[in-house]
Design a protein around this motif. Structure first.
Motif, mmCIF file in Angstrom:
data_model
loop_
_atom_site.group_PDB
_atom_site.id
_atom_site.type_symbol
_atom_site.label_atom_id
_atom_site.label_comp_id
_atom_site.label_asym_id
_atom_site.label_seq_id
_atom_site.Cartn_x
_atom_site.Cartn_y
_atom_site.Cartn_z
ATOM 1 N N LEU B 81 0.823 -1.212 0.000
ATOM 2 C CA LEU B 81 0.000 0.000 0.000
ATOM 3 C C LEU B 81 0.857 1.262 0.000
ATOM 4 N N ILE B 82 1.886 1.308 0.848
ATOM 5 C CA ILE B 82 2.641 2.567 0.974
ATOM 6 C C ILE B 82 3.771 2.704 -0.040
ATOM 7 N N THR B 83 4.150 1.623 -0.724
ATOM 8 C CA THR B 83 5.218 1.784 -1.717
ATOM 9 C C THR B 83 4.686 1.736 -3.149
ATOM 10 N N GLU B 84 3.527 1.105 -3.358
ATOM 11 C CA GLU B 84 3.059 0.933 -4.736
ATOM 12 C C GLU B 84 1.702 1.565 -5.010
ATOM 13 N N VAL B 85 0.942 1.865 -3.947
ATOM 14 C CA VAL B 85 -0.426 2.357 -4.178
ATOM 15 C C VAL B 85 -0.530 3.851 -3.894
ATOM 16 N N TRP B 86 -0.042 4.287 -2.739
ATOM 17 C CA TRP B 86 -0.068 5.728 -2.474
ATOM 18 C C TRP B 86 1.156 6.134 -1.674
ATOM 19 N N THR B 87 1.407 7.443 -1.665
ATOM 20 C CA THR B 87 2.540 7.977 -0.918
ATOM 21 C C THR B 87 2.022 8.590 0.370
ATOM 22 N N PRO B 88 2.278 7.930 1.505
ATOM 23 C CA PRO B 88 1.745 8.447 2.757
ATOM 24 C C PRO B 88 2.671 9.498 3.376
ATOM 25 N N HIS B 89 2.226 10.079 4.464
ATOM 26 C CA HIS B 89 3.074 10.969 5.260
ATOM 27 C C HIS B 89 4.346 10.195 5.639
ATOM 28 N N LEU B 147 -1.837 -10.659 -2.914
ATOM 29 C CA LEU B 147 -3.262 -10.305 -2.868
ATOM 30 C C LEU B 147 -3.452 -8.789 -2.909
ATOM 31 N N THR B 148 -2.595 -8.054 -2.206
ATOM 32 C CA THR B 148 -2.745 -6.597 -2.180
ATOM 33 C C THR B 148 -2.444 -6.001 -3.549
ATOM 34 N N ARG B 149 -1.409 -6.531 -4.217
ATOM 35 C CA ARG B 149 -1.097 -6.051 -5.568
ATOM 36 C C ARG B 149 -2.263 -6.311 -6.511
ATOM 37 N N ARG B 150 -2.859 -7.480 -6.391
ATOM 38 C CA ARG B 150 -3.980 -7.837 -7.269
ATOM 39 C C ARG B 150 -5.170 -6.922 -7.005
ATOM 40 N N ALA B 153 -4.450 -3.446 -8.372
ATOM 41 C CA ALA B 153 -4.549 -3.400 -9.831
ATOM 42 C C ALA B 153 -6.009 -3.355 -10.266
ATOM 43 N N ARG B 154 -6.837 -4.145 -9.583
ATOM 44 C CA ARG B 154 -8.252 -4.180 -9.927
ATOM 45 C C ARG B 154 -8.912 -2.841 -9.607
ATOM 46 N N TRP B 155 -8.493 -2.292 -8.444
ATOM 47 C CA TRP B 155 -9.060 -1.015 -8.004
ATOM 48 C C TRP B 155 -8.692 0.098 -8.978
ATOM 49 N N SER B 156 -7.410 0.154 -9.403
ATOM 50 C CA SER B 156 -7.002 1.230 -10.302
ATOM 51 C C SER B 156 -7.592 1.022 -11.697
ATOM 52 N N ALA B 157 -7.779 -0.237 -12.116
ATOM 53 C CA ALA B 157 -8.395 -0.501 -13.420
ATOM 54 C C ALA B 157 -9.847 -0.054 -13.415
ATOM 55 N N GLY B 158 -10.515 -0.245 -12.272
ATOM 56 C CA GLY B 158 -11.912 0.142 -12.155
ATOM 57 C C GLY B 158 -12.104 1.643 -12.168
ATOM 58 N N ARG B 159 -11.038 2.381 -11.763
ATOM 59 C CA ARG B 159 -11.135 3.837 -11.714
ATOM 60 C C ARG B 159 -10.851 4.502 -13.047
#
Lengths: 124, 162
Positions: B81-89, B147-150, B153-159
């Motif tokens: 989540l913090i390295t591939e999906v979003w950049t947190p504080h 599982l998180t990567r999958r 990927a599904r979440w970003s494809a849906g957006r």
């Protein structure tokens, strides 16, 4: 009281791990996760010694909560060990990943046995 | 991984100042504070689990086993989540990854429990515990990352507009 001891131990152990890892990384530019390796082995040695001392009646249950459950528990980590092993394997350094697993378990167990034996030699 | 904050907090070395002389904790105040708070929370959660499910003498240390495997699964989810999906504080990783999860999971209790089981004459339980923790912890972190990567990927494809 017991909770306070665990919290205080955790508040010291986790930053010690952070600083150790930082110190190791700033001195050795290595792909191998030496920082986690060092804190895990040192934590096993200290907890072994504490357990040996407790068996000999030389360490109170309060000391075990402070130094064992709190400090050693927070100083050492299984989650970072696992994640770093996975990162090594993913980056193609499969030998390093395997060496990390074997070396961490072997050295950690060796340190735990040595700590117990040393404490028993001193207090028994 | 245990000091992920260093790149963002370290000030550049002063010109002419010997780098080795820089104190370890220089510029690390906020990171050390959140690691300490996270470590206390993680260690407390582990202690609470040990009180809820006390280990049986000579038995398989299920509580520490569970704590370590759960912690490994959660770090797999968290790191993706913090390295591939979003950049947190920048303090999120030291607080939760290094502090909470590092304080929750433990390598020292794992090793000393194996020593104790051997010492008390339960070598089979000791070996089973040694291997099962290792296998389950590594499997948990691999599965969590996959599982998180999958899901990401599904979440970003849906957006994305199609």
């Amino acid at each position: 009281m017991n909770w306070v001891l665990v919290i205080v131990g955790g508040m010291v152990g986790a930053p010690l791990r952070y600083l150790t890892d930082h110190a190791v990384r700033s001195r050795h530019d290595s792909a191998f996760p030496w920082g986690t390796f060092v804190v895990n082995v040192v934590g096993c040695l200290v907890l072994g010694a504490l357990t040996g001392a407790a068996t000999a009646g030389a360490a109170s249950s309060h000391l075990q909560l402070l130094l064992g459950t709190g400090l050693c528990g927070a100083l050492t980590t299984y989650s970072t060990f696992s994640y770093e092993t996975l990162r090594l394997a993913e980056s193609g350094a499969r030998l390093h990943a395997a060496v990390n697993v074997v070396a961490s378990v072997t050295a950690g167990l060796g340190a735990a046995f040595a700590g117990v034996a040393a404490a028993q030699a001193v207090w028994a | 991984m245990t000091s992920p904050y260093q790149e963002t907090v370290d000030e550049p070395p002063e010109p002419g100042a010997p780098a080795r002389r820089t104190p370890l904790w220089r510029g690390q105040g906020p990171a050390l504070a959140v690691v300490a708070v996270g470590g206390a929370a993680g260690a407390s959660a582990r202690y609470g689990a040990a009180l809820l499910w006390p280990a049986r003498t000579g038995g398989f240390p299920w509580t520490t086993f569970g704590v370590n495997v759960v912690g490994c699964f959660v770090i797999g989810v968290f790191m993706v989540l913090i390295t591939e999906v979003w950049t947190p504080h920048p303090l999120v990783r030291p607080f939760f990854g290094t502090g909470v999860l590092g304080g929750f999971t433990t390598f020292s209790t794992y090793a000393v429990d194996i020593q104790r089981l051997m010492d008390e004459g339960h070598p089979r339980t000791a070996l089973a515990y040694l291997a099962a923790t290792l296998f389950a912890a590594l499997a948990a972190v691999c599965l969590a990352v996959m599982l998180t990567r999958r899901a990401a990927a599904r979440w970003s494809a849906g957006r994305e507009p199609s």
